[in-house]
Design a protein around this motif. Sequence first.
Motif, PDB file in Angstrom:
ATOM      1  N   ALA A 103      10.437   3.501  -3.608  1.00  0.00           N
ATOM      2  CA  ALA A 103       9.847   4.796  -3.953  1.00  0.00           C
ATOM      3  C   ALA A 103       8.772   4.643  -5.030  1.00  0.00           C
ATOM      4  O   ALA A 103       8.907   3.857  -5.974  1.00  0.00           O
ATOM      5  N   ILE A 104       7.689   5.404  -4.875  1.00  0.00           N
ATOM      6  CA  ILE A 104       6.633   5.498  -5.881  1.00  0.00           C
ATOM      7  C   ILE A 104       6.745   6.881  -6.522  1.00  0.00           C
ATOM      8  O   ILE A 104       6.735   7.896  -5.827  1.00  0.00           O
ATOM      9  N   ARG A 105       6.880   6.918  -7.836  1.00  0.00           N
ATOM     10  CA  ARG A 105       7.040   8.175  -8.550  1.00  0.00           C
ATOM     11  C   ARG A 105       5.740   8.529  -9.269  1.00  0.00           C
ATOM     12  O   ARG A 105       5.305   7.816 -10.160  1.00  0.00           O
ATOM     13  N   PHE A 106       5.111   9.618  -8.847  1.00  0.00           N
ATOM     14  CA  PHE A 106       3.909  10.098  -9.508  1.00  0.00           C
ATOM     15  C   PHE A 106       4.287  10.940 -10.720  1.00  0.00           C
ATOM     16  O   PHE A 106       5.246  11.723 -10.668  1.00  0.00           O
ATOM     17  N   THR A 107       3.562  10.777 -11.807  1.00  0.00           N
ATOM     18  CA  THR A 107       3.762  11.644 -12.965  1.00  0.00           C
ATOM     19  C   THR A 107       3.202  13.027 -12.638  1.00  0.00           C
ATOM     20  O   THR A 107       2.493  13.211 -11.640  1.00  0.00           O
ATOM     21  N   HIS A 164       0.832  -1.201   0.000  1.00  0.00           N
ATOM     22  CA  HIS A 164       0.000   0.000   0.000  1.00  0.00           C
ATOM     23  C   HIS A 164       0.870   1.256   0.000  1.00  0.00           C
ATOM     24  O   HIS A 164       2.094   1.177   0.133  1.00  0.00           O
ATOM     25  N   LEU A 165       0.235   2.400  -0.159  1.00  0.00           N
ATOM     26  CA  LEU A 165       0.950   3.668  -0.297  1.00  0.00           C
ATOM     27  C   LEU A 165       1.319   4.229   1.068  1.00  0.00           C
ATOM     28  O   LEU A 165       0.475   4.348   1.961  1.00  0.00           O
ATOM     29  N   ALA A 166       2.589   4.636   1.204  1.00  0.00           N
ATOM     30  CA  ALA A 166       3.081   5.228   2.439  1.00  0.00           C
ATOM     31  C   ALA A 166       3.798   6.536   2.124  1.00  0.00           C
ATOM     32  O   ALA A 166       3.855   6.967   0.982  1.00  0.00           O
ATOM     33  N   LEU A 176      -3.533   1.853  -4.224  1.00  0.00           N
ATOM     34  CA  LEU A 176      -2.219   1.965  -4.860  1.00  0.00           C
ATOM     35  C   LEU A 176      -2.207   1.277  -6.221  1.00  0.00           C
ATOM     36  O   LEU A 176      -1.679   1.814  -7.198  1.00  0.00           O
ATOM     37  N   ALA A 177      -2.824   0.095  -6.294  1.00  0.00           N
ATOM     38  CA  ALA A 177      -2.886  -0.618  -7.574  1.00  0.00           C
ATOM     39  C   ALA A 177      -3.634   0.202  -8.625  1.00  0.00           C
ATOM     40  O   ALA A 177      -3.256   0.222  -9.803  1.00  0.00           O
ATOM     41  N   ARG A 178      -4.672   0.920  -8.214  1.00  0.00           N
ATOM     42  CA  ARG A 178      -5.438   1.754  -9.139  1.00  0.00           C
ATOM     43  C   ARG A 178      -4.591   2.923  -9.624  1.00  0.00           C
ATOM     44  O   ARG A 178      -4.594   3.250 -10.807  1.00  0.00           O
ATOM     45  N   HIS A 218      -0.989   5.868   7.894  1.00  0.00           N
ATOM     46  CA  HIS A 218      -1.497   5.845   6.524  1.00  0.00           C
ATOM     47  C   HIS A 218      -2.445   4.652   6.381  1.00  0.00           C
ATOM     48  O   HIS A 218      -2.602   3.869   7.319  1.00  0.00           O
ATOM     49  N   LEU A 219      -3.091   4.555   5.247  1.00  0.00           N
ATOM     50  CA  LEU A 219      -4.125   3.544   5.031  1.00  0.00           C
ATOM     51  C   LEU A 219      -3.526   2.245   4.510  1.00  0.00           C
ATOM     52  O   LEU A 219      -2.780   2.233   3.530  1.00  0.00           O
ATOM     53  N   SER A 220      -3.881   1.144   5.187  1.00  0.00           N
ATOM     54  CA  SER A 220      -3.470  -0.170   4.698  1.00  0.00           C
ATOM     55  C   SER A 220      -4.715  -1.031   4.537  1.00  0.00           C
ATOM     56  O   SER A 220      -5.803  -0.519   4.309  1.00  0.00           O
ATOM     57  N   GLY A 221      -4.588  -2.337   4.656  1.00  0.00           N
ATOM     58  CA  GLY A 221      -5.724  -3.218   4.416  1.00  0.00           C
ATOM     59  C   GLY A 221      -5.944  -3.431   2.924  1.00  0.00           C
ATOM     60  O   GLY A 221      -5.196  -2.930   2.086  1.00  0.00           O
ATOM     61  N   SER A 222      -6.987  -4.179   2.585  1.00  0.00           N
ATOM     62  CA  SER A 222      -7.239  -4.480   1.174  1.00  0.00           C
ATOM     63  C   SER A 222      -7.575  -3.222   0.382  1.00  0.00           C
ATOM     64  O   SER A 222      -7.263  -3.121  -0.803  1.00  0.00           O
ATOM     65  N   LEU A 223      -8.183  -2.212   1.039  1.00  0.00           N
ATOM     66  CA  LEU A 223      -8.483  -0.966   0.342  1.00  0.00           C
ATOM     67  C   LEU A 223      -7.207  -0.192   0.046  1.00  0.00           C
ATOM     68  O   LEU A 223      -7.048   0.354  -1.052  1.00  0.00           O
TER      69      LEU A 223
END
Length: 225
Positions: free
Chosen positions: A209-213, A116-118, A192-194, A182-187
Amino acid sequence: MKEGPDISQIGALIGDPARANMLTALMGGQALTATELAGAAGITLQTASSHLSRLEAGGLVAQRKQGRHRYFALADDEVGLLLESIMGFAASRGLLRTRPGPKDPALRKARVCYNHLAGDFGVRMLDRMVAYGDVTLDGDDATLTPSGEARVAALGIDVPALRAQRRPVCRTCLDWSERRSHLSGSLGEAMLARFISDGWAKREKDSRAIRFTGEGERRFMALFP
């Protein structure tokens, strides 16, 4: 008193520097080979195999076989939550392994925490969802409200399918860099997958690292201002 759970066994497994490095490498959410984990820990393949056997016996990692190859991943969400919590505690005490490097700002901005996103973006997302009334918090427990279900459904997330899973839809996870949840769990995983499938963001190679456009960041900020 010697009754109840034995935390010393888990502490010993995580506390070894080589095993700690391998577990941290697996926090990226990807399954890795023993060779890759040996490189992450700076040890020989034979030593890594011994450590992995102990981690698997202790329920911290799980092994997957694909053809002749064996891959290792964290056993489940609980392990990821435990490790992130320990990272947060260590950071709050100033127990950092290295000086901040070039990737440090990127990791603090947005990174993957197991699945998930952190980072700043992950904390922002949960903060805004709580402010909008989409998620309610009761201590460490989080609940998706009807308005929240409608909002994430509009993003193309199948909430009934998430509820059908055995793990919680919403959970909170202490963020080691922001010192907040931050939000975890299946949601959290589905969100993040979306973002990635819609092209808003992508994972940096060999990093958490997650890089946003530019456009992805604009849309994220519009969704969670």
